[in-house]
Motif scaffolding. Structure first.
Motif, short mmCIF file in Angstrom:
data_model
loop_
_atom_site.label_atom_id
_atom_site.label_comp_id
_atom_site.label_asym_id
_atom_site.label_seq_id
_atom_site.Cartn_x
_atom_site.Cartn_y
_atom_site.Cartn_z
N UNK A 155 0.82 -1.21 0.00
CA UNK A 155 0.00 0.00 0.00
C UNK A 155 0.85 1.26 0.00
N UNK A 156 2.00 1.21 0.68
CA UNK A 156 2.90 2.37 0.66
C UNK A 156 3.47 2.59 -0.73
N UNK A 157 3.79 1.50 -1.42
CA UNK A 157 4.29 1.62 -2.78
C UNK A 157 3.20 2.16 -3.70
N UNK A 158 1.99 1.72 -3.49
CA UNK A 158 0.88 2.21 -4.31
C UNK A 158 0.68 3.71 -4.11
N UNK A 159 0.86 4.19 -2.90
CA UNK A 159 0.75 5.62 -2.64
C UNK A 159 1.80 6.39 -3.43
N UNK B 144 -6.80 -4.44 2.77
CA UNK B 144 -6.52 -3.84 4.08
C UNK B 144 -7.71 -4.01 5.02
N UNK B 145 -8.91 -3.73 4.52
CA UNK B 145 -10.09 -3.82 5.37
C UNK B 145 -10.42 -5.26 5.73
N UNK B 146 -10.23 -6.18 4.78
CA UNK B 146 -10.50 -7.59 5.08
C UNK B 146 -9.52 -8.11 6.13
N UNK B 147 -8.28 -7.69 6.03
CA UNK B 147 -7.30 -8.09 7.02
C UNK B 147 -7.65 -7.54 8.40
N UNK B 148 -8.19 -6.32 8.44
CA UNK B 148 -8.59 -5.73 9.72
C UNK B 148 -9.72 -6.54 10.36
N UNK C 162 -3.29 1.17 12.04
CA UNK C 162 -2.41 2.30 11.74
C UNK C 162 -1.90 2.21 10.31
N UNK C 163 -1.53 1.01 9.89
CA UNK C 163 -1.04 0.84 8.52
C UNK C 163 -2.11 1.26 7.51
N UNK C 164 -3.33 0.85 7.76
CA UNK C 164 -4.42 1.21 6.85
C UNK C 164 -4.72 2.70 6.89
N UNK C 165 -4.76 3.27 8.11
CA UNK C 165 -5.13 4.67 8.25
C UNK C 165 -4.10 5.60 7.60
N UNK C 166 -2.83 5.25 7.74
CA UNK C 166 -1.77 6.12 7.21
C UNK C 166 -1.30 5.69 5.82
N UNK C 167 -2.02 4.77 5.19
CA UNK C 167 -1.64 4.33 3.85
C UNK C 167 -1.93 5.37 2.79
N UNK C 168 -2.88 6.29 3.08
CA UNK C 168 -3.27 7.28 2.09
C UNK C 168 -4.24 6.75 1.06
N UNK C 169 -4.70 5.51 1.24
CA UNK C 169 -5.61 4.89 0.26
C UNK C 169 -7.07 4.95 0.70
N UNK C 170 -7.32 5.09 2.00
CA UNK C 170 -8.69 5.13 2.49
C UNK C 170 -9.24 6.55 2.40
#
Length: 366
Positions: free
Chosen positions: A180-184, A209-213, A236-244
């Motif tokens: 997800x960081x690379x995608x950002x 990300x959401x399914x993993x959560x 935190x990983x999902x929230x700060x990924x910039x994708x949500x």
């Protein structure tokens, strides 16, 4: 990623350059040897013409300077190389005695090419360091998140369109937690095709990300601290990924903050919980609580440039400039070391340390 080349990319380029330079020098050496042979043949054709006309003295006057001029061949840079270079050396040895015959033989030898037994096998083509990196990462699922983003970020910055597409394929792989960081990074790529491809990949990564959560929430209901920590880290990983979207990202941060606070209460010396709680509260705008959590993390020994940076941002937004100056002064050696590096925080800290050292900083903050 775009501020400079990562160290690994530079190291690969440095390992590749000697091979490229050696190959280019060899090619120029063959060209120079061929040009010298052509010059000798032209001069010896005049010598042969003089001999056919019976001008023996004139032939000698032409032949002797040509033989003496061959001494300058030793100074060629790069030196004669390859089959033309070998023929040139033999021609130079025979030229004083055989004259035009040696020159003619040299030209014929070059035209016919090297005998099969004397031909050197062609070396492998220079290896593209980005191709090598993609192949290595594809074969190693356990690449750490930071290294994955740094390595594939270079591919997005420097690679060809097919290489960028392969990097995004790796980013959406479910086994790549740093994707997800690379995608950002890809969403901000100057290449429109890369941005479009990243937008196509984005929903799949967000769903992952959401399914993993949800999976981690089910595990955390058992009450084990390790499972709750894993859930908090993932949120935190999902929230700060910039994708949500912003609302969903804030919901993830709020849930993570609650988990980190509970972990901090269960384990008072848990510095990770305090630092992560402070980061989440800072993003949610609860500056006073974020300050307490981040100061607690620093007191427990988590003096990383990231945590210091979060606390400095918090103090700046609170306009507590005296505390911010004290923070930078206290941890200045750590920050100066970070500023000398190539990490994501190097440039901001380098600018900050330079600006705050000048007289204008004191005048600005009053």
């Amino acid at each position: 990623m775009d501020d400079g080349q990562p160290a690994e990319r530079c190291g690969a380029d440095r390992r590749l350059m000697p091979r490229l330079v050696a190959r280019a020098a060899s090619s120029r050496g063959e060209e120079s040897a061929l040009l010298v042979l052509l010059g000798i043949a032209l001069a010896q054709s005049l010598v042969a013409t003089a001999l056919l006309l019976g001008w023996l003295a004139g032939a000698l006057l032409l032949h002797i300077p040509v033989c003496l001029a061959l001494l300058l061949v030793r100074r060629l840079d790069p030196p004669p190389a390859g089959w033309p270079g070998a023929v040139l050396r033999v021609t130079m040895a025979l030229l004083p005695a055989l004259g035009p015959l040696a020159a003619l033989g040299g030209l014929l030898a070059v035209a016919m090419g090297a005998p099969r037994g004397f031909r050197l096998p062609a070396g492998p083509p220079p290896e593209d360091p980005l191709e090598a990196r993609l192949a290595a990462i594809a074969a190693a699922p356990g690449v750490p998140d930071g290294l994955l983003v740094e390595a594939l970020g270079d591919v997005l910055h420097w690679g060809t369109a097919p290489q960028k597409a392969r990097a995004l394929d790796i980013a959406q792989d479910a086994l790549r937690p740093g994707g997800e960081a690379l995608l950002r990074v890809a969403l901000g790529d100057p290449d429109a095709a890369v941005r479009d491809r990243a937008e196509q990949v984005r929903p799949a990564v967000e769903r992952r990300l959401l399914a993993r959560a949800e999976t981690l929430r089910a595990a955390a209901r058992a009450g084990r601290l390790a499972d709750r920590r894993a859930l908090a880290r993932h949120l935190d990983r999902a929230a700060f990924s910039g994708l949500l979207d912003p609302a969903r990202a804030d919901a993830c941060r709020a849930e993570a903050a609650g988990l980190w606070q509970a972990l901090g209460e269960a384990l008072p010396e848990d510095a990770e919980a305090q630092a992560a709680l402070g980061r989440d509260l800072l993003a949610l705008g609860d500056l006073a609580a974020a300050r307490l959590a981040l100061e607690s993390a620093l007191a427990r020994g988590v003096a990383t440039p990231a945590v210091i940076g979060w606390l400095a941002e918090c103090l700046f937004r609170l306009r507590d400039y005296a505390a911010m100056d004290a923070l930078v002064t206290r941890w200045r050696p750590v920050l100066e070391e970070e500023a000398l590096g190539v990490g994501a925080l190097a440039a901001p800290w380098r600018l900050w340390l330079t600006e705050t050292a000048g007289p204008g900083w004191g005048e600005w903050r009053g």
